[in-house]
Design a protein around this motif. Structure first.
Motif, short mmCIF file in Angstrom:
data_model
loop_
_atom_site.label_atom_id
_atom_site.label_comp_id
_atom_site.label_asym_id
_atom_site.label_seq_id
_atom_site.Cartn_x
_atom_site.Cartn_y
_atom_site.Cartn_z
N SER A 178 0.83 -1.20 0.00
CA SER A 178 0.00 0.00 0.00
C SER A 178 0.87 1.26 0.00
N LYS A 179 1.90 1.26 0.82
CA LYS A 179 2.79 2.43 0.89
C LYS A 179 3.61 2.57 -0.39
N GLU A 180 4.05 1.45 -0.96
CA GLU A 180 4.80 1.52 -2.21
C GLU A 180 3.95 2.12 -3.32
N LEU A 181 2.70 1.72 -3.38
CA LEU A 181 1.79 2.24 -4.41
C LEU A 181 1.66 3.75 -4.27
N ILE A 182 1.43 4.23 -3.06
CA ILE A 182 1.23 5.66 -2.84
C ILE A 182 2.50 6.44 -3.14
N GLU A 183 3.64 5.90 -2.73
CA GLU A 183 4.90 6.64 -2.85
C GLU A 183 5.51 6.60 -4.24
N THR A 184 5.24 5.53 -5.00
CA THR A 184 5.90 5.37 -6.30
C THR A 184 4.95 5.33 -7.49
N GLY A 185 3.66 5.12 -7.26
CA GLY A 185 2.72 5.00 -8.36
C GLY A 185 2.81 3.67 -9.09
N TYR A 186 3.41 2.67 -8.43
CA TYR A 186 3.63 1.39 -9.11
C TYR A 186 3.53 0.25 -8.11
N LEU A 187 3.07 -0.88 -8.60
CA LEU A 187 3.15 -2.16 -7.89
C LEU A 187 3.44 -3.24 -8.91
N HIS A 188 4.28 -4.19 -8.54
CA HIS A 188 4.53 -5.36 -9.38
C HIS A 188 3.20 -6.08 -9.62
N ASN A 189 3.04 -6.65 -10.81
CA ASN A 189 1.76 -7.28 -11.15
C ASN A 189 1.39 -8.40 -10.18
N HIS A 190 2.37 -9.19 -9.73
CA HIS A 190 2.07 -10.26 -8.80
C HIS A 190 1.59 -9.68 -7.48
N ALA A 191 2.22 -8.59 -7.04
CA ALA A 191 1.79 -7.93 -5.81
C ALA A 191 0.38 -7.38 -5.94
N ARG A 192 0.01 -6.92 -7.13
CA ARG A 192 -1.35 -6.42 -7.33
C ARG A 192 -2.37 -7.54 -7.11
N MET A 193 -2.04 -8.72 -7.56
CA MET A 193 -2.95 -9.86 -7.38
C MET A 193 -3.07 -10.22 -5.90
N TRP A 194 -1.93 -10.33 -5.21
CA TRP A 194 -1.98 -10.63 -3.78
C TRP A 194 -2.76 -9.55 -3.03
N PHE A 195 -2.45 -8.30 -3.34
CA PHE A 195 -3.08 -7.17 -2.67
C PHE A 195 -4.59 -7.21 -2.84
N ALA A 196 -5.05 -7.40 -4.07
CA ALA A 196 -6.49 -7.43 -4.33
C ALA A 196 -7.16 -8.58 -3.62
N SER A 197 -6.51 -9.74 -3.61
CA SER A 197 -7.10 -10.90 -2.95
C SER A 197 -7.22 -10.66 -1.45
N ILE A 198 -6.19 -10.11 -0.84
CA ILE A 198 -6.24 -9.82 0.60
C ILE A 198 -7.30 -8.77 0.89
N TRP A 199 -7.37 -7.75 0.05
CA TRP A 199 -8.36 -6.68 0.21
C TRP A 199 -9.77 -7.27 0.24
N ILE A 200 -10.05 -8.16 -0.71
CA ILE A 200 -11.41 -8.69 -0.86
C ILE A 200 -11.73 -9.77 0.15
#
Length: 407
Positions: free
Chosen positions: A136-158
């Motif tokens: 979450s902090k990486e996304l806000i600070e850099t405007g980017y997330l690795h695609n695999h991290a996006r999948m993990w992040f979305a799954s945890i979010w939901i």
């Protein structure tokens, strides 16, 4: 480091990564090494999103360096972006369902303080789950997330944090430099189990540990042990497939206003020199991504990209902010234009804004004309079912691209 929003910088990145588009990419692309250390992926997505670098020339570089077989995985990932865009383009009801559902989710926040608190914790990296908070902090600070991290992040979010998926998609779209309405919306739907019905993506501790090189290894108890896809929880059902929206060709000999947007960053590919240009505007529209504040990194990248586009097509563009849609007709009429020419605008916030602007343009006798790339039409033609249909056609698509000089 935030990427420089110019075509020259994008081409430099393309050239630098081309040697790794073959076996190295296929073997290492799933590893998330953390902010500033994403050496196994190209980092081209902010440029591809705006076509400062085009998908076609990226595919051409990969195939030229590694051959169709050696570059297969990289080429598939590039074409997947076009497939998702085409999938949404041919199912506009899915975008409309997302927009309406997000408005409902945001309205719920005003009378659900517990949900609001949980949302703030997730968006500011204060959930207590180390991997999620870091992403979450990486996304806000850099405007980017690795695609695999996006999948993990979305799954945890939901499924672990049990937050509405559309609020997560909105969080991504507000902060991702490469935020694309199609890839973002459909990616979140896929994780949730809404895109491929009955199949959702589960974040698992072994997978996170392996592909972060054990930077993170959440306890099994920290993640949802079993997930239930959100299949059936939305009213859209199986969306109807629509034909592609027709585009009006550019008319020559007609006073024309050129509208620059971040949807088409390589307008020099089109024959602007033969058009009677009476005005040019650079339309800033990143704020349309959400009713909530959009990251300054996103708006700054868009601003830089628009300046770069104007410089390359050698047009002096006045800045325009996408406010009241009526302003578009007023601007063109005051310039004496009878048509507005622009790069094709696919489904998303800007397309919605342009649709709202059309009645005033019609009343003023001003036609909206668009350049749509053959690359898109080739891939979107097959976006009537799953990606497998497109995947089988990749050899044919590559042949067609070579024959048409990648336009």
């Amino acid at each position: 480091m935030i990427p420089v929003p110019t075509r020259a910088a994008g081409l430099d990145r393309l050239a630098a990564f081309t040697p790794r588009m073959g076996r190295a990419y296929a073997a290492r692309r799933n590893y998330d090494h953390g902010a500033g250390r994403h050496a196994d992926v190209s980092g081209l997505s902010p440029y591809l999103r705006r076509r400062l670098v085009t998908e076609a020339e990226t595919v051409e570089a990969a195939v030229a360096a590694h051959g169709p077989h050696g570059a297969e995985k990289f080429v598939q990932e590039v074409i997947w972006r076009g497939y998702f865009k085409g999938w949404l383009e041919r199912r506009p009801s899915v975008w409309r369902a997302y927009v309406d559902g997000l408005a409902s989710d945001l309205a719920d926040l005003s009378h659900n303080p517990a949900l609001s608190q949980r949302l703030v914790a997730a968006e500011t990296g204060q959930t207590g789950l180390a991997c999620f908070d870091a992403w979450s902090k990486e996304l806000i600070e850099t405007g980017y997330l690795h695609n695999h991290a996006r999948m993990w992040f979305a799954s945890i979010w939901i499924f672990t944090l049990e937050l509405p998926w559309r609020l997560g998609a909105d969080f991504f779209l507000r902060h991702l430099l490469d935020g694309d309405p199609a890839s973002n919306t459909l990616g979140w739907r896929w994780v949730a189990g809404l895109h491929t019905r009955g199949k959702a993506y589960q974040a698992e501790t072994w997978n996170i540990a392996k592909y972060t090189n054990h930077r993170f290894a959440p306890d099994r108890a920290d993640l949802a042990a079993a997930i239930v896809p959100l299949d059936g929880s939305e009213p859209d059902g199986l969306p109807e497939v629509s034909p592609l929206r027709p585009v009006s060709p550019v008319r020559h000999g007609v006073p024309t206003a050129i509208l620059l947007t971040e949807e088409e960053g390589s307008l020099e590919a089109f024959d602007i020199a033969s058009i009677d240009v009476v005005a040019t505007a650079a339309l800033s529209a990143s704020h349309l991504r959400s009713a909530r504040p959009v990251s300054n990194l996103v708006t700054a990248f868009e601003r830089g990209a628009l300046s770069d586009i104007a410089a390359r097509v050698d047009l002096s563009a006045e800045p325009m902010h996408a406010g009241a849609p009526r302003q578009l007709a007023d601007w063109a009429k005051n310039a004496g234009a009878r048509q507005i020419a622009m790069g094709y605008v696919p489904q998303g916030p800007l397309c919605d804004w342009m649709s709202e602007a059309l009645p005033a343009l019609t009343d003023a006798g001003i036609e909206l004309v668009e350049w749509r790339r053959r690359y898109d039409e080739q891939i979107w033609h097959y976006a009537t079912a799953g990606f497998f249909k497109v995947k089988k056609k990749i050899p044919l698509i590559l042949q067609e691209l070579q024959a048409e000089l990648l336009v």
